[in-house]
Design an enzyme around this catalytic site. Sequence first.
Site, PDB file in Angstrom:
ATOM      1  N   HIS A  63      -6.175  -6.081  -1.899  1.00 29.45           N
ATOM      2  CA  HIS A  63      -7.028  -6.187  -0.715  1.00 29.45           C
ATOM      3  C   HIS A  63      -7.323  -7.643  -0.345  1.00 29.45           C
ATOM      4  CE1 HIS A  63      -8.680  -1.762  -1.009  1.00 29.45           C
ATOM      5  NE2 HIS A  63      -7.381  -1.821  -0.809  1.00 29.45           N
ATOM      6  N   THR A  64      -6.627  -8.559  -0.948  1.00 38.44           N
ATOM      7  CA  THR A  64      -6.667  -9.946  -0.508  1.00 38.44           C
ATOM      8  C   THR A  64      -5.877 -10.119   0.797  1.00 38.44           C
ATOM      9  OG1 THR A  64      -6.112 -12.243  -1.104  1.00 38.44           O
ATOM     10  CG2 THR A  64      -4.653 -10.567  -1.944  1.00 38.44           C
TER      11      THR A  64
ATOM     12  N   ASP B 187      -4.168 -14.471  -2.561  1.00 38.81           N
ATOM     13  CA  ASP B 187      -4.849 -15.391  -3.479  1.00 38.81           C
ATOM     14  C   ASP B 187      -6.018 -14.648  -4.119  1.00 38.81           C
ATOM     15  OD1 ASP B 187      -6.827 -15.206  -1.556  1.00 38.81           O
ATOM     16  OD2 ASP B 187      -6.403 -17.170  -0.680  1.00 38.81           O
TER      17      ASP B 187
ATOM     18  N   HIS C  73       0.586   4.378  -2.486  1.00 35.32           N
ATOM     19  CA  HIS C  73       0.355   5.757  -2.039  1.00 35.32           C
ATOM     20  C   HIS C  73       1.521   6.679  -2.387  1.00 35.32           C
ATOM     21  CE1 HIS C  73      -3.246   5.282   0.930  1.00 35.32           C
ATOM     22  NE2 HIS C  73      -3.397   4.545  -0.150  1.00 35.32           N
TER      23      HIS C  73
ATOM     24  N   VAL D 185       0.974   9.859  -5.936  1.00 37.40           N
ATOM     25  CA  VAL D 185       1.160  11.255  -5.548  1.00 37.40           C
ATOM     26  C   VAL D 185       2.444  11.773  -6.185  1.00 37.40           C
ATOM     27  CG1 VAL D 185       1.407  12.821  -3.588  1.00 37.40           C
ATOM     28  CG2 VAL D 185      -0.121  10.845  -3.415  1.00 37.40           C
TER      29      VAL D 185
ATOM     30  N   GLY E  34       3.991  10.678  -8.696  1.00 35.77           N
ATOM     31  CA  GLY E  34       4.894   9.622  -9.152  1.00 35.77           C
ATOM     32  C   GLY E  34       5.617   8.911  -8.021  1.00 35.77           C
TER      33      GLY E  34
ATOM     34  N   ARG F 206       0.826  -1.209   0.000  1.00 33.54           N
ATOM     35  CA  ARG F 206       0.000   0.000   0.000  1.00 33.54           C
ATOM     36  C   ARG F 206       0.865   1.266   0.000  1.00 33.54           C
ATOM     37  NH1 ARG F 206      -3.713   2.719   4.356  1.00 33.54           N
ATOM     38  NH2 ARG F 206      -5.293   3.684   3.024  1.00 33.54           N
TER      39      ARG F 206
ATOM     40  N   SER G   5       8.098  10.577  -2.083  1.00 38.39           N
ATOM     41  CA  SER G   5       7.621  11.800  -1.419  1.00 38.39           C
ATOM     42  C   SER G   5       6.842  11.456  -0.149  1.00 38.39           C
ATOM     43  CB  SER G   5       6.767  12.642  -2.367  1.00 38.39           C
ATOM     44  OG  SER G   5       5.658  11.911  -2.862  1.00 38.39           O
TER      45      SER G   5
ATOM     46  N   ASN H 188      -3.569   8.847   4.502  1.00 34.94           N
ATOM     47  CA  ASN H 188      -2.384   8.250   5.133  1.00 34.94           C
ATOM     48  C   ASN H 188      -2.385   8.313   6.659  1.00 34.94           C
ATOM     49  OD1 ASN H 188      -1.306   7.744   2.597  1.00 34.94           O
ATOM     50  ND2 ASN H 188      -0.183   9.696   2.532  1.00 34.94           N
TER      51      ASN H 188
ATOM     52  N   ASP I 187       8.282   8.598  -6.144  1.00 39.02           N
ATOM     53  CA  ASP I 187       9.451   9.435  -5.864  1.00 39.02           C
ATOM     54  C   ASP I 187       9.772   9.501  -4.383  1.00 39.02           C
ATOM     55  OD1 ASP I 187       7.315  10.809  -4.899  1.00 39.02           O
ATOM     56  OD2 ASP I 187       7.675  12.662  -6.024  1.00 39.02           O
TER      57      ASP I 187
ATOM     58  N   THR J 131      -8.939 -15.738   3.664  1.00 35.53           N
ATOM     59  CA  THR J 131      -7.507 -16.022   3.832  1.00 35.53           C
ATOM     60  C   THR J 131      -6.760 -14.689   3.959  1.00 35.53           C
ATOM     61  OG1 THR J 131      -7.345 -16.101   1.412  1.00 35.53           O
ATOM     62  CG2 THR J 131      -7.470 -18.219   2.559  1.00 35.53           C
TER      63      THR J 131
ATOM     64  N   PRO K  26      -7.505   7.499  -4.090  1.00 35.83           N
ATOM     65  CA  PRO K  26      -8.934   7.164  -4.148  1.00 35.83           C
ATOM     66  C   PRO K  26      -9.556   7.049  -2.754  1.00 35.83           C
ATOM     67  CG  PRO K  26      -7.595   5.232  -4.645  1.00 35.83           C
ATOM     68  CD  PRO K  26      -6.648   6.386  -4.530  1.00 35.83           C
TER      69      PRO K  26
HETATM   70  C1  HEM Z   1      -9.191   1.267  -5.828  1.00 37.43           C
HETATM   71  C2  HEM Z   1      -9.084   2.176  -4.909  1.00 37.43           C
HETATM   72  C3  HEM Z   1      -8.628   1.887  -3.505  1.00 37.43           C
HETATM   73  C4  HEM Z   1      -9.221   2.328  -2.378  1.00 37.43           C
HETATM   74  C5  HEM Z   1     -10.453   3.219  -2.296  1.00 37.43           C
HETATM   75  C6  HEM Z   1      -8.501   1.788  -1.267  1.00 37.43           C
HETATM   76  C7  HEM Z   1      -8.785   2.038   0.063  1.00 37.43           C
HETATM   77  C8  HEM Z   1      -8.209   1.399   1.124  1.00 37.43           C
HETATM   78  C9  HEM Z   1      -8.610   1.577   2.492  1.00 37.43           C
HETATM   79  C10 HEM Z   1      -9.701   2.508   2.979  1.00 37.43           C
HETATM   80  C11 HEM Z   1      -7.833   0.760   3.250  1.00 37.43           C
HETATM   81  C12 HEM Z   1      -7.885   0.612   4.763  1.00 37.43           C
HETATM   82  C13 HEM Z   1      -7.067   1.709   5.412  1.00 37.43           C
HETATM   83  C14 HEM Z   1      -7.308   1.821   6.892  1.00 37.43           C
HETATM   84  O1  HEM Z   1      -8.377   1.470   7.359  1.00 37.43           O
HETATM   85  O2  HEM Z   1      -6.385   2.294   7.600  1.00 37.43           O
HETATM   86  C15 HEM Z   1      -6.942   0.077   2.358  1.00 37.43           C
HETATM   87  C16 HEM Z   1      -5.999  -0.833   2.752  1.00 37.43           C
HETATM   88  C17 HEM Z   1      -5.128  -1.444   1.895  1.00 37.43           C
HETATM   89  N1  HEM Z   1      -4.975  -1.159   0.550  1.00 37.43           N
HETATM   90 FE1  HEM Z   1      -6.246  -0.123  -0.588  1.00 37.43          FE
HETATM   91  N2  HEM Z   1      -7.468   1.029  -1.730  1.00 37.43           N
HETATM   92  C18 HEM Z   1      -7.501   1.065  -3.091  1.00 37.43           C
HETATM   93  C19 HEM Z   1      -6.589   0.479  -3.944  1.00 37.43           C
HETATM   94  C20 HEM Z   1      -5.471  -0.198  -3.527  1.00 37.43           C
HETATM   95  C21 HEM Z   1      -4.378  -0.561  -4.382  1.00 37.43           C
HETATM   96  C22 HEM Z   1      -4.260  -0.203  -5.858  1.00 37.43           C
HETATM   97  C23 HEM Z   1      -3.478  -1.223  -3.606  1.00 37.43           C
HETATM   98  C24 HEM Z   1      -2.136  -1.803  -3.959  1.00 37.43           C
HETATM   99  C25 HEM Z   1      -1.801  -2.220  -5.147  1.00 37.43           C
HETATM  100  C26 HEM Z   1      -4.028  -1.280  -2.269  1.00 37.43           C
HETATM  101  C27 HEM Z   1      -3.470  -1.942  -1.214  1.00 37.43           C
HETATM  102  C28 HEM Z   1      -3.988  -1.955   0.068  1.00 37.43           C
HETATM  103  C29 HEM Z   1      -3.502  -2.824   1.116  1.00 37.43           C
HETATM  104  C30 HEM Z   1      -2.455  -3.901   0.954  1.00 37.43           C
HETATM  105  C31 HEM Z   1      -4.201  -2.483   2.282  1.00 37.43           C
HETATM  106  C32 HEM Z   1      -3.997  -3.045   3.689  1.00 37.43           C
HETATM  107  C33 HEM Z   1      -2.909  -2.241   4.354  1.00 37.43           C
HETATM  108  C34 HEM Z   1      -2.521  -2.676   5.757  1.00 37.43           C
HETATM  109  O3  HEM Z   1      -3.033  -3.658   6.281  1.00 37.43           O
HETATM  110  O4  HEM Z   1      -1.660  -1.981   6.337  1.00 37.43           O
HETATM  111  N3  HEM Z   1      -5.217  -0.624  -2.258  1.00 37.43           N
HETATM  112  N4  HEM Z   1      -7.178   0.486   1.076  1.00 37.43           N
END
Ligand code: HEM
Length: 332
Positions: free
Chosen positions: A204-205, A260, A77, A81, A83, A73, A87, A105, A85, A255, A174
């Site tokens: 989000h798996t 997966d 992030h 923002v 690119g 993540r 930042s 963040n 970089d 899981t 987003p």
């Molecule tokens: C499509 C738009 C996306 C939205 C709206 C979104 C939103 C979120 C939100 C709200 C969380 C939970 C944050 C929290 O409660 O503190 C989250 C967690 C996460 N996001 Fe996304 N996300 C998106 C796309 C992505 C992408 C593209 C990736 C990576 C390629 C990603 C990877 C993750 C991961 C791995 C977590 C868990 C982080 C952790 O446990 O520390 N997400 N995301």
Amino acid sequence: MASMNWISKSTSSFTFVSAALCLLLVLHFSTTCEATLSSKFYDKTCPNALSTIRSSIRSAISRERRMAASLIRLHFHDCFVKGCDASILLDDSSTFTTEKNALPNRNSARGYELIEDAKAKVEKICPGVVSCADVLAVAAREASLAVSGPSWTVKLGRRDSTRAYPDVANTDLPGFTESLDRLISRFGGKGLSARDMVALSGAHTIGQAQCFTFRNRIYSNTSDINASFARSRRSRCPAAVTQGSSNLAPLELVTPNSFDNSYFKNLIQKKGLLQSDQVLFSGGSTDSIVSEYSKNSARFRDDFAAAMVRMGDIEPLTGSSGQIRRICSAVN
Ligand code: HEM
Ligand SMILES: *[C@@H]1O[C@H](CO)[C@@H](O)[C@H](O)[C@H]1NC(C)=O
Ligand SMILES: *[C@@H]1O[C@H](CO)[C@@H](O)[C@H](O)[C@H]1NC(C)=O
């Protein structure tokens, strides 16, 4: 003296010619001339960079498995923002404020210290050579591998920004209640397709989300969420906004610690945790992609890997732009 003069003249005319060539290239191919990223970027200057990052990140993830999710993540992030970089890694300074406190963040993005540690180890073997942005890109790949996710060849040669962009972090990342159209156009704005967006959301798996990000959804009365799933999420996420807002739930319940395609299977059963997850399968244009990934895990893994490479390619600083930070939390 005369020869000196000749050398400096020839150097400057060489510079002029290459600049002109560069301009032509830009006009003709609308590319940038400064080097593009390459997986071999550090082969001569720091051949042990990648193995050093790997062992540092591996041992950190073996101490806390969720860090795999957090690092993937963090790279996302960073890249969205201005690119990839680094930042996002900068703390407040006298001339800019950090991205770490931007809404997407704050109290949410994590893993900063793992990148700082890995970077410190790389600095020990090759001072001033490997950028923080590249350390983070490699860390994201190692994170995926560590939880049995796909691997990919990381392109390298990114340089680090000399400032942070908190306003861009607030506008370009987003939100968890956004519509499918909005998400597609956001990713499109970064050069990523709807298919890339669906594949990348498959991250989000793994990982966790705080109650406030899915509260409205689990208390809403719509056919867009499986009722028994919604009910099961409520005990740890009370309806009252003053309670339990930071309680964690796995983004993917089946899981949560392994990479997966269960995420996509859940979406088909209306068990996406975030609204931004469920919109990917909600009667819209991406339903077919979700179905495909739910049935074909190999396809998901290949597409995820390819999309991570494309995401890592967003607006890198190269050539003489930016700098190679000595530490990731501050500019040199
Ligand atoms: C499509 C738009 C996306 C939205 C709206 C979104 C939103 C979120 C939100 C709200 C969380 C939970 C944050 C929290 O409660 O503190 C989250 C967690 C996460 N996001 Fe996304 N996300 C998106 C796309 C992505 C992408 C593209 C990736 C990576 C390629 C990603 C990877 C993750 C991961 C791995 C977590 C868990 C982080 C952790 O446990 O520390 N997400 N995301
Ligand atoms: C949900 O909506 C249905 C139909 O609109 C209604 O019968 C039911 O009582 C509602 N449930 C809740 C918990 O509001
Ligand atoms: C919701 O999920 C439960 C438990 O997995 C399942 O038994 C039920 O059939 C699902 N309901 C709908 C409407 O799909």
